[in-house]
Design a protein around this motif. Structure first.
Motif, PDB file in Angstrom:
ATOM      1  N   PHE A 123       2.415   1.096  -3.352  1.00 52.24           N
ATOM      2  CA  PHE A 123       2.559   2.356  -4.190  1.00 52.24           C
ATOM      3  C   PHE A 123       1.654   3.576  -4.424  1.00 52.24           C
ATOM      4  O   PHE A 123       1.983   4.567  -4.954  1.00 52.24           O
ATOM      5  CB  PHE A 123       0.939   1.563  -4.470  1.00 52.24           C
ATOM      6  CG  PHE A 123      -0.080   1.982  -5.540  1.00 52.24           C
ATOM      7  CD1 PHE A 123       0.059   1.772  -6.568  1.00 52.24           C
ATOM      8  CD2 PHE A 123      -1.063   2.599  -4.617  1.00 52.24           C
ATOM      9  CE1 PHE A 123      -1.145   1.819  -7.548  1.00 52.24           C
ATOM     10  CE2 PHE A 123      -2.179   3.028  -5.858  1.00 52.24           C
ATOM     11  CZ  PHE A 123      -2.066   2.781  -7.312  1.00 52.24           C
ATOM     12  N   ALA A 124       1.075   4.203  -2.651  1.00 55.29           N
ATOM     13  CA  ALA A 124       0.161   5.178  -2.443  1.00 55.29           C
ATOM     14  C   ALA A 124       1.228   6.845  -2.288  1.00 55.29           C
ATOM     15  O   ALA A 124       1.339   8.197  -2.625  1.00 55.29           O
ATOM     16  CB  ALA A 124      -0.465   5.461  -1.857  1.00 55.29           C
ATOM     17  N   GLU A 153      -9.362  -2.638  -6.572  1.00 57.39           N
ATOM     18  CA  GLU A 153      -9.225  -3.454  -6.768  1.00 57.39           C
ATOM     19  C   GLU A 153      -9.499  -4.489  -7.685  1.00 57.39           C
ATOM     20  O   GLU A 153      -9.102  -4.789  -8.853  1.00 57.39           O
ATOM     21  CB  GLU A 153      -8.568  -4.554  -5.551  1.00 57.39           C
ATOM     22  CG  GLU A 153      -7.787  -5.624  -6.343  1.00 57.39           C
ATOM     23  CD  GLU A 153      -6.896  -7.080  -5.499  1.00 57.39           C
ATOM     24  OE1 GLU A 153      -7.780  -7.178  -4.343  1.00 57.39           O
ATOM     25  OE2 GLU A 153      -5.834  -7.108  -5.464  1.00 57.39           O
ATOM     26  N   THR A 180      -5.878  -0.037  -8.015  1.00 56.72           N
ATOM     27  CA  THR A 180      -4.838  -0.128  -6.757  1.00 56.72           C
ATOM     28  C   THR A 180      -4.840  -1.166  -4.952  1.00 56.72           C
ATOM     29  O   THR A 180      -5.613  -1.776  -5.769  1.00 56.72           O
ATOM     30  CB  THR A 180      -5.673   1.650  -5.799  1.00 56.72           C
ATOM     31  OG1 THR A 180      -7.129   1.027  -5.382  1.00 56.72           O
ATOM     32  CG2 THR A 180      -5.802   2.860  -6.521  1.00 56.72           C
ATOM     33  N   ILE A 200       1.210  -0.977  -0.204  1.00 57.35           N
ATOM     34  CA  ILE A 200       0.349   0.537  -0.092  1.00 57.35           C
ATOM     35  C   ILE A 200       1.061   0.731  -0.316  1.00 57.35           C
ATOM     36  O   ILE A 200       0.706   2.507  -0.468  1.00 57.35           O
ATOM     37  CB  ILE A 200      -0.741  -0.091   0.819  1.00 57.35           C
ATOM     38  CG1 ILE A 200      -1.561  -1.619   1.232  1.00 57.35           C
ATOM     39  CG2 ILE A 200      -1.515   1.374   1.101  1.00 57.35           C
ATOM     40  CD1 ILE A 200      -2.677  -1.441   2.514  1.00 57.35           C
ATOM     41  N   THR A 211      -6.419   0.585  -0.337  1.00 60.27           N
ATOM     42  CA  THR A 211      -4.974   1.396  -0.195  1.00 60.27           C
ATOM     43  C   THR A 211      -5.411   3.187   0.224  1.00 60.27           C
ATOM     44  O   THR A 211      -4.127   3.628   1.105  1.00 60.27           O
ATOM     45  CB  THR A 211      -4.822   2.090  -1.762  1.00 60.27           C
ATOM     46  OG1 THR A 211      -4.596   0.879  -2.879  1.00 60.27           O
ATOM     47  CG2 THR A 211      -4.053   3.351  -2.117  1.00 60.27           C
TER      48      THR A 211
END
Lengths: 267, 120
Positions: free
Chosen positions: A70-71, A184, A193, A67, A197
């Motif tokens: 990615f974020a 997702e 995502t 998470i 997230t």
């Protein structure tokens, strides 16, 4: 403290009529050290107060590193780095205001306080730009998380109208509470995502928001000190308030020194 | 740096006066370290993997925090009791965070299997 301790009968070492010495202290030194201990006790309380959020961060990052990897790419490293530099500069002027007060350099002290306040407003201004951007792009906490584009893609995917799609999808799963999986399961048409997230943005807004409130509190304290400094209340024998406010301001800086790499500089 | 720990003018009054040179030096070090931490986190040649880069970022942040504490906050020159209570709070933060991480890590397999069961 500000009112003259009338008729000080405890006066020792010839300071009996020092208007800055409260009657329950033996000496200015004891009064100063007691105040400093008090502000340090307040600061460790602040450390423990913030540690709750740092704990949440550590727990979620340890268990769901994907998470964060990615974020964090939604955040602007440049703005974060500039804000770090702004806070470091304000820490310098806060520390210098203490030195100037100790040496009786009144104009320099007032200048340092003014620059500290200006840097604090600068920090909040940059923070406002970042927040406004996130509100506009749906990069928010919990169920409000509804990104308009993938990280790094500056909104060019907006044409796919992922918003409407996401809403239709979450409608299907409305019976299952907490179905953030919709992000997702979305597939090709919208921003994909990792699961949950939104937790990153919950933590982001909680941590930077609480830190921002501390910056606002610091501004209030420094405006009050500026007012007192202009009235000529501070000098080489009377600068405890300047010193203690600077300690608080440095702690606000300390929190940001950790927040910046933890939120912006993940890889 | 540490040579200035003692022997500095302690006679100015209630507490230690930090020299202008030290204030500017610490400020410069903090700015340089900020640039270093951004470079190590963004440039491809410094990509040593997620774990190593987290350690690097935290070490740099801790050096910066130590500079702020020891010099801007005067902890190096202050009564050592203030340093003691501050370190004490960090000890409790360490206990709090590490035990919480160990505890929550225990339920991750159960959570994972439940998520997988729901997905099927």
């Amino acid at each position: 403290m500000s009112t003259a301790a009338a008729h000080n009968h405890h006066g020792e070492e010839g300071h009996g009529h020092d208007p800055h010495l409260a009657h329950h202290f033996d000496s200015p030194q004891q009064q100063f050290d007691s105040g400093k201990l008090g502000i340090w006790l307040f600061l460790i309380q602040e450390v423990l107060f913030f540690s709750g959020l740092f704990c949440a961060y550590a727990v979620y990052r340890a268990n769901h590193p994907e998470i964060f990897e990615f974020a964090h790419r939604y955040l602007d490293v440049t703005l974060g780095a500039v804000n770090t530099a702004v806070l470091i500069c304000s820490s310098l002027t806060a520390a210098w205001s203490v030195r100037a007060a100790q040496l009786g350099q009144r104009k320099l002290m007032i200048g340092c306080i003014v620059v500290t306040i200006a840097c604090a407003f600068g920090f909040l201004g940059i923070k406002y730009v970042e927040y406004a951007h996130k509100f506009h792009d749906g990069l928010l906490w919990g169920e409000k998380f509804n990104p308009k584009y993938a990280p790094g893609g500056h909104g060019e995917e907006a044409g796919h109208s992922p918003t409407a799609d996401a809403e239709g999808h979450s409608g299907q799963h409305a019976t299952a509470p907490g179905a953030t999986i919709t992000q997702e399961a979305a597939g090709e048409a919208k921003v994909t995502t990792p699961r949950n997230t939104s937790i990153f943005f919950s933590i982001y807004f909680a941590m930077t928001g609480l830190h921002g409130l501390h910056v606002i509190a610091g501004i209030i304290v420094y405006v009050w000190l500026l007012w007192r400094a202009l009235k000529g209340e501070f000098g080489p024998k009377q600068y405890a308030a300047i010193d203690f406010a600077a300690l608080y301001w440095h702690l606000v800086d300390l929190v940001w020194i950790y927040l910046f790499p933890l939120l912006y500089l993940i890889r | 740096m540490s040579t200035t720990t003692h022997g500095h003018a302690q006679d100015h009054g209630l507490s230690h006066v930090m020299s202008a040179k030290m204030l500017l030096g610490v400020w410069g070090a903090l700015i340089v370290l900020t640039v270093v931490t951004v470079i190590t986190a963004t440039q491809p040649m410094f990509n040593f993997g997620a774990y190593a880069n987290l350690v690097i970022a935290m070490v740099i942040a801790t050096v910066k925090a130590s500079l702020v504490c020891l010099f801007f906050m005067h902890l190096l020159y202050d009564r050592k009791f203030n340093l003691l209570i501050f370190m004490g709070s960090l000890l409790f933060v360490l206990l709090f965070v590490s035990f919480s991480m160990m505890d929550t890590a225990q339920y991750q397999p159960a959570i994972q299997s439940r998520v997988e069961a729901q997905a099927q």
